[in-house]
Design a protein around this motif. Structure first.
Motif, short mmCIF file in Angstrom:
data_model
loop_
_atom_site.label_atom_id
_atom_site.label_comp_id
_atom_site.label_asym_id
_atom_site.label_seq_id
_atom_site.Cartn_x
_atom_site.Cartn_y
_atom_site.Cartn_z
N SER A 120 28.86 74.68 1.03
CA SER A 120 28.27 76.00 1.32
C SER A 120 28.61 76.51 2.72
O SER A 120 27.74 76.95 3.48
CB SER A 120 26.75 75.96 1.14
N GLY A 121 29.87 76.41 3.09
CA GLY A 121 30.31 76.92 4.39
C GLY A 121 30.17 75.96 5.54
O GLY A 121 30.73 76.17 6.62
N GLU A 122 29.40 74.87 5.35
CA GLU A 122 29.27 73.86 6.39
C GLU A 122 30.34 72.79 6.17
O GLU A 122 30.68 72.45 5.03
CB GLU A 122 27.89 73.20 6.35
N ASN A 123 30.88 72.25 7.27
CA ASN A 123 31.88 71.19 7.12
C ASN A 123 31.78 70.20 8.26
O ASN A 123 31.28 70.51 9.35
CB ASN A 123 33.29 71.79 7.05
N THR A 124 32.23 69.00 8.01
CA THR A 124 32.25 67.94 9.02
C THR A 124 33.38 66.98 8.70
O THR A 124 33.75 66.81 7.53
CB THR A 124 30.90 67.19 9.07
N THR A 125 33.92 66.37 9.73
CA THR A 125 34.97 65.37 9.55
C THR A 125 34.36 63.99 9.74
O THR A 125 33.67 63.75 10.74
CB THR A 125 36.13 65.57 10.56
N THR A 126 34.60 63.12 8.80
CA THR A 126 33.99 61.79 8.86
C THR A 126 34.93 60.74 8.32
O THR A 126 36.02 61.04 7.83
CB THR A 126 32.67 61.78 8.06
N THR A 127 34.52 59.48 8.41
CA THR A 127 35.31 58.37 7.89
C THR A 127 35.06 58.23 6.39
O THR A 127 33.91 58.14 5.95
CB THR A 127 34.92 57.05 8.58
N ILE A 128 36.14 58.24 5.63
CA ILE A 128 36.05 58.07 4.18
C ILE A 128 36.52 56.65 3.85
O ILE A 128 37.61 56.25 4.24
CB ILE A 128 36.94 59.08 3.42
N SER A 129 35.69 55.90 3.15
CA SER A 129 36.04 54.53 2.80
C SER A 129 36.03 54.36 1.29
O SER A 129 35.06 54.75 0.62
CB SER A 129 35.04 53.54 3.42
N GLY A 130 37.12 53.80 0.77
CA GLY A 130 37.17 53.44 -0.63
C GLY A 130 36.70 52.00 -0.76
O GLY A 130 37.31 51.09 -0.18
N VAL A 131 35.59 51.78 -1.47
CA VAL A 131 34.95 50.46 -1.49
C VAL A 131 34.64 50.02 -2.92
O VAL A 131 34.70 50.81 -3.87
CB VAL A 131 33.67 50.45 -0.65
N THR A 132 34.28 48.76 -3.04
CA THR A 132 33.87 48.16 -4.32
C THR A 132 32.36 47.93 -4.28
O THR A 132 31.73 48.04 -3.22
CB THR A 132 34.61 46.84 -4.53
N PRO A 133 31.74 47.58 -5.41
CA PRO A 133 30.29 47.34 -5.42
C PRO A 133 29.84 46.25 -4.46
O PRO A 133 28.70 46.27 -3.99
CB PRO A 133 30.02 46.94 -6.88
N GLY A 134 30.73 45.29 -4.15
CA GLY A 134 30.34 44.21 -3.25
C GLY A 134 30.24 44.61 -1.79
O GLY A 134 29.75 43.84 -0.95
N THR A 217 39.14 55.51 -6.97
CA THR A 217 39.22 56.95 -6.75
C THR A 217 39.95 57.24 -5.44
O THR A 217 40.79 58.16 -5.36
CB THR A 217 37.81 57.57 -6.71
N ALA A 218 39.63 56.47 -4.41
CA ALA A 218 40.28 56.65 -3.10
C ALA A 218 41.77 56.39 -3.20
O ALA A 218 42.59 57.13 -2.65
CB ALA A 218 39.64 55.71 -2.08
N GLN A 219 42.15 55.31 -3.94
CA GLN A 219 43.56 54.97 -4.09
C GLN A 219 44.34 56.09 -4.78
O GLN A 219 45.44 56.45 -4.36
CB GLN A 219 43.70 53.70 -4.94
N ALA A 220 43.75 56.63 -5.81
CA ALA A 220 44.46 57.59 -6.64
C ALA A 220 44.50 59.00 -6.06
O ALA A 220 45.47 59.74 -6.27
CB ALA A 220 43.84 57.63 -8.04
N ARG A 221 43.46 59.38 -5.28
CA ARG A 221 43.33 60.79 -4.93
C ARG A 221 43.24 61.12 -3.44
O ARG A 221 43.63 62.21 -3.03
CB ARG A 221 42.10 61.36 -5.65
N LEU A 222 42.72 60.21 -2.62
CA LEU A 222 42.46 60.58 -1.23
C LEU A 222 43.18 59.73 -0.20
O LEU A 222 43.72 60.25 0.78
CB LEU A 222 40.94 60.54 -0.95
N ILE A 223 43.15 58.42 -0.38
CA ILE A 223 43.71 57.53 0.65
C ILE A 223 44.84 56.72 0.01
O ILE A 223 44.65 55.59 -0.43
CB ILE A 223 42.63 56.58 1.21
#
Length: 418
Positions: A120-134, A217-223
């Motif tokens: 909704s117009g707000e944005n922020t830059t942060t660390t994105i981590s692709g992780v497993t349930p463990g 998801t991270a592997q396929a689309r973002l990282i």
């Protein structure tokens, strides 16, 4: 002259020059207060950092690509050295084998990068981590609401995300009641399934300012990495805190065999919590000494002020000293009298300085709390004893020359002094 007489005379003499004595004491007060406050800030910083590291578990190990001293593929760099083989999911599976690594309890591979989150117009830059349930149990993450990533999310490569509280506040203004909302990460829609409990800073920055998505998801689309099997970092939880060294050896042996590297030429690095604690304790220890040294200069200046005032006092009381010696006062009596005055000045300054330093440290702690920082200055008994002892020594040291000068005055010359 006994000590009690010397003390009473010193009090009387200082009381006769209240303004001058007060200004002299002020120099010691500032010096001692600065030492107390600086050491409290240093100790508080050390406790805050080590506490943040310890909060994620004393039985945690970190495995990075690259040797500890290798430039291109160093720990956490994500870079590729000429001869460095990347860590892979296969490596993680091998380390998770209880027969190969009995000291290892849980293994959590991760890939990491930065991304922009919008809503909704707000944005922020942060660390994105692709992780497993463990990842959650290994890193001791707690959920304030919702759920963490599970196997269904991994297998389905679902567009779901778990947010840290800082990230949630940055885009929503609050961190509660946002489960189910849809945000965009790098322009792609993700549904929020959980929000973490605030933890503060960690060994790799603040976990509160982060976002976690399914590994697949991270592997396929973002990282994206050079291969779908490649990972950036491997988090390993040992069975107990005591088994951490054994777990580190088991991990190293497994990776050497898989990467076919000889001992001493590893293309990976294994860090333990103890390694990070020792590093940060060394840094904060040096910082504390540095701050204490700077504050100690103020105390030294206060001591010079005592010597200056005592020299003025000797000059003003030359006739009094001559009269005392003419009436039978011994050299050591005069020496004791002036040393008692200088020591009393530094002692009073030291006591007031301790209270003032504690007040400064308390104020800094209140300001830190008000601004949302988990930082509490610690006024240790060692700092109090050090500063008060040093102030007493300063008083004695800088009082010796004026006292000696007074004691060595010749009675006849002193009585003739105008």
């Amino acid at each position: 002259m006994n000590f009690t007489q010397a003390l009473l005379e010193a009090i009387e003499s200082l009381n006769g020059n209240k303004m001058r004595s007060g200004l002299t004491v002020l120099g010691i007060v500032i010096g001692v207060a600065a030492v107390i406050a600086m050491l409290a800030v240093g100790n508080g910083a050390q406790a805050s950092i080590t506490g943040s590291i310890s909060s994620i578990g004393t039985n945690l190990l970190f495995v990075f690509r690259g040797s500890a001293d290798g430039p291109p593929g160093g720990p956490g760099s994500g870079g590729s050295g000429n001869n460095d083989r990347p860590l892979t999911l296969s490596d993680a599976e091998a380390i998770a084998d209880p027969l190969a690594a009995p000291s290892v309890d849980l293994v959590a591979p991760a890939i990491q990068g930065n991304g922009t989150i919008t809503f909704s117009g707000e944005n922020t830059t942060t660390t994105i981590s692709g992780v497993t349930p463990g990842y959650a149990p290994v890193r001791n993450l707690e959920l304030a609401e919702g759920e963490f990533i599970n196997e269904e999310h991994i297998l389905g490569r679902m567009s779901v995300v778990v947010l840290g509280p800082e990230t949630a506040i940055a885009i929503f203004g609050h961190s509660d009641g946002i489960v189910g909302e849809t945000i965009r990460i790098e322009g792609q829609p993700f549904r929020i399934i959980g929000v973490l409990v605030a933890k503060g800073g960690g060994a790799f920055g603040s976990e509160d300012n982060s976002a976690y998505i399914p590994f697949t998801t991270a592997q396929a689309r973002l990282i994206k990495r050079s291969s779908l099997d490649e990972i950036d970092v491997l988090f390993v939880q040992a069975t107990t805190a005591e088994s951490v060294p054994q777990a580190a050896d088991e991990i190293s042996n497994i990776l050497r065999q898989r990467h076919r590297t000889p001992i001493g030429d590893d293309d990976f690095t294994v860090f333990t919590q103890q390694d990070f604690l020792q590093t940060f304790e060394t840094i904060t220890g040096v910082l504390t000494i540095f701050l204490g040294g700077i504050a100690g200069i103020s105390l030294l200046v206060g001591g010079i002020g005592i010597m200056n005032i005592m020299l003025v006092s000797v000059t003003e009381r030359t006739r009094e000293i001559g009269l005392r010696k003419a009436l039978g006062a011994r050299k050591k009596d005069i020496l004791l009298q002036f040393l008692t005055e200088s020591s009393l000045l530094s002692l009073i300054g030291g006591i007031i300085g301790v209270m003032f330093g504690w007040l400064i440290a308390f104020t800094v702690g209140q300001v830190a709390t008000a601004t949302g920082n988990n930082f509490v200055p610690i006024v240790g008994t060692d700092a109090i004893l050090l500063s008060t002892s040093f102030s007493a020594v300063i008083g004695l040291f800088f009082g010796i020359y004026p006292a000696s000068r007074a004691a060595n005055l010749e009675p006849v010359e002193a009585l003739r002094y105008e």
